[in-house]
Write an enzyme that holds these catalytic residues in place. Structure first.
Site, PDB file in Angstrom:
ATOM      1  N   GLY A  31       0.701  -1.505  -0.078  1.00 31.76           N
ATOM      2  CA  GLY A  31       0.179   0.049   0.311  1.00 31.76           C
ATOM      3  C   GLY A  31       1.128   1.347   0.237  1.00 31.76           C
ATOM      4  O   GLY A  31       2.125   1.193   0.066  1.00 31.76           O
ATOM      5  N   LEU A  33       0.491   3.236  -1.931  1.00 30.25           N
ATOM      6  CA  LEU A  33       0.912   3.916  -3.493  1.00 30.25           C
ATOM      7  C   LEU A  33       1.382   4.612  -3.876  1.00 30.25           C
ATOM      8  O   LEU A  33       0.877   5.763  -3.937  1.00 30.25           O
ATOM      9  CB  LEU A  33      -0.175   2.904  -4.280  1.00 30.25           C
ATOM     10  CG  LEU A  33      -1.334   1.213  -4.178  1.00 30.25           C
ATOM     11  CD1 LEU A  33      -1.973   1.450  -4.890  1.00 30.25           C
ATOM     12  CD2 LEU A  33       0.040   0.824  -4.230  1.00 30.25           C
ATOM     13  N   HIS A  34       2.535   4.379  -4.692  1.00 28.73           N
ATOM     14  CA  HIS A  34       2.763   5.455  -5.517  1.00 28.73           C
ATOM     15  C   HIS A  34       3.438   5.642  -6.784  1.00 28.73           C
ATOM     16  O   HIS A  34       2.861   4.290  -7.632  1.00 28.73           O
ATOM     17  CB  HIS A  34       4.678   6.147  -4.943  1.00 28.73           C
ATOM     18  CG  HIS A  34       5.493   4.722  -4.827  1.00 28.73           C
ATOM     19  ND1 HIS A  34       6.103   4.048  -4.980  1.00 28.73           N
ATOM     20  CD2 HIS A  34       5.503   4.162  -3.338  1.00 28.73           C
ATOM     21  CE1 HIS A  34       6.638   3.217  -5.456  1.00 28.73           C
ATOM     22  NE2 HIS A  34       6.316   3.586  -3.842  1.00 28.73           N
ATOM     23  N   HIS A  37       4.742   1.698  -8.013  1.00 33.18           N
ATOM     24  CA  HIS A  37       3.109   1.212  -8.113  1.00 33.18           C
ATOM     25  C   HIS A  37       3.119   1.042  -9.031  1.00 33.18           C
ATOM     26  O   HIS A  37       2.241  -0.268 -10.081  1.00 33.18           O
ATOM     27  CB  HIS A  37       2.746   0.992  -7.046  1.00 33.18           C
ATOM     28  CG  HIS A  37       3.539   0.700  -5.796  1.00 33.18           C
ATOM     29  ND1 HIS A  37       3.246   1.536  -4.155  1.00 33.18           N
ATOM     30  CD2 HIS A  37       3.874  -0.594  -4.782  1.00 33.18           C
ATOM     31  CE1 HIS A  37       4.106   1.094  -3.233  1.00 33.18           C
ATOM     32  NE2 HIS A  37       4.610  -0.139  -3.397  1.00 33.18           N
ATOM     33  N   GLY A 149       9.326  -4.738  -8.765  1.00 36.64           N
ATOM     34  CA  GLY A 149      10.409  -3.520  -8.974  1.00 36.64           C
ATOM     35  C   GLY A 149      11.831  -3.898  -9.013  1.00 36.64           C
ATOM     36  O   GLY A 149      12.026  -4.078  -7.806  1.00 36.64           O
ATOM     37  N   LYS A 151      14.060  -2.026  -7.383  1.00 42.45           N
ATOM     38  CA  LYS A 151      14.277  -1.071  -6.427  1.00 42.45           C
ATOM     39  C   LYS A 151      14.911  -1.742  -4.763  1.00 42.45           C
ATOM     40  O   LYS A 151      16.306  -2.043  -4.652  1.00 42.45           O
ATOM     41  CB  LYS A 151      13.704  -0.053  -6.167  1.00 42.45           C
ATOM     42  CG  LYS A 151      14.202   0.693  -4.952  1.00 42.45           C
ATOM     43  CD  LYS A 151      13.028   1.708  -3.792  1.00 42.45           C
ATOM     44  CE  LYS A 151      12.205   1.251  -3.448  1.00 42.45           C
ATOM     45  NZ  LYS A 151      12.722   0.179  -1.781  1.00 42.45           N
ATOM     46  N   SER A 188       7.257   3.369  -0.343  1.00 43.92           N
ATOM     47  CA  SER A 188       6.607   3.910   0.345  1.00 43.92           C
ATOM     48  C   SER A 188       6.787   4.562   1.320  1.00 43.92           C
ATOM     49  O   SER A 188       6.125   5.876   1.813  1.00 43.92           O
ATOM     50  CB  SER A 188       5.239   2.870   0.762  1.00 43.92           C
ATOM     51  OG  SER A 188       5.325   2.305  -0.150  1.00 43.92           O
TER      52      SER A 188
END
Ligand code: PAF
Length: 282
Positions: A31, A33-34, A37, A149, A151, A188
């Site tokens: 959650g 979310l950015h 996402h 991702g 990352k 996040s």
């Protein structure tokens, strides 16, 4: 848009999609979310007929209880954002009990050493928690493809190993890191950064870019020392680790060799907030 809290409800939807021969993409999230996402979800929408997004702050992957308590939870905003993206998205936002039953615990995985490197050294049993929750989710959602991702590059490699170990047929898709204009990798956790920390944290990616530039000509020893010096007298950012590692097994190296793929990995604390990033070097 359907938002399911119960395992039984998502199972019913998934069974109906299978009956209609619809392909299912899955984007697991915690959650808050950015845009990172959203990039994963948009790719999943392009490549599948239905997309399940899970929103679940997974207790078994936090080794720091403060981090778990303070992890941002923004379900209403997340759902609003998702419903503006596509009608084919279904949200699964369960309680821990719905995922784990009465016993919230994780499986002891052997990820062939991948779990002991970098994040694994600083976050004991973190990847057992990630593996366990994803095993549950993959069994419930039975996706054709699942999106992660880069990352969290170590997580991505471990998820590929998990699928091998558990003999699951889901295809794991790695997606490029999404960055702020400043270079800061989206996370996040960035929501918790204050202005001073936001101003200084682009140093993380700037450092990685310089490492990539110097990788061809400078020794690993020299680069490691230079990175440490970048953070030495910094009152806002504390370096936890920097490593140049092989992509294949994530083991850090002292000397480069030809024809091997390397990546640089970094973890930094901005106050209490832990930020990670990485870059492909060759
Ligand atoms: O990357 C994350 O947000 C989490 O580790 C994941 C994959 C959703 C599992 O809880």
């Amino acid at each position: 848009m359907r938002v399911h809290k119960k395992r039984l409800d998502i199972l019913t939807d998934v069974a109906a999609f299978k009956k209609q021969n619809k392909t299912i993409g899955f984007v697991p999230t915690m959650g808050a979310l950015h845009k990172g996402h959203i990039a994963l979800i948009e790719r999943a929408i392009k490549e599948n007929q239905k997309v399940v997004v899970s929103i679940f702050v997974n207790p078994t992957q936090f080794n720091n209880s403060n981090d778990l308590v303070n992890y941002p939870r923004t379900l209403n905003e997340d759902v609003k954002l998702l419903s503006s993206l596509s009608d084919e998205i279904i949200v699964f936002a369960p309680t821990p009990k719905e995922v784990y039953g009465d016993q919230i615990s994780s499986i002891n995985y052997d990820f062939k050493g991948l779990e002991h490197e970098m994040e694994g050294k600083f976050r004991p049993r973190h990847f057992d928690g990630v593996g366990t929750v994803l095993k549950h989710f993959f069994n419930i959602v039975t996706p054709n493809k699942a999106y992660f991702g880069e990352k969290d590059f170590q997580q991505l490699q471990i998820v590929k190993k998990l699928v091998e170990i558990e003999k699951m047929s889901v295809q794991i898709v790695g997606c490029p890191i999404y960055r702020e204009e400043s270079g800061l990798a989206l996370s996040s956790r960035n929501k918790r950064l204050n202005q001073r920390q936001l101003d200084i944290s682009p140093l993380i990616y700037a450092t990685l870019k310089q490492v990539k530039k110097e990788f061809g000509t400078k020794s690993v020893y020299h680069i490691n020392n230079w990175v440490s010096s970048q953070f030495e007298n910094n009152s806002e950012l504390k370096l936890e680790y920097f490593e140049i590692a092989k992509v294949s097994d994530l083991k850090s190296i002292k000397r480069k060799r030809k024809n091997i793929k390397y990546r640089a990995f970094i973890a930094v604390f901005a106050g209490e907030i832990r930020l990670i990033d990485n870059i492909a070097l060759n």
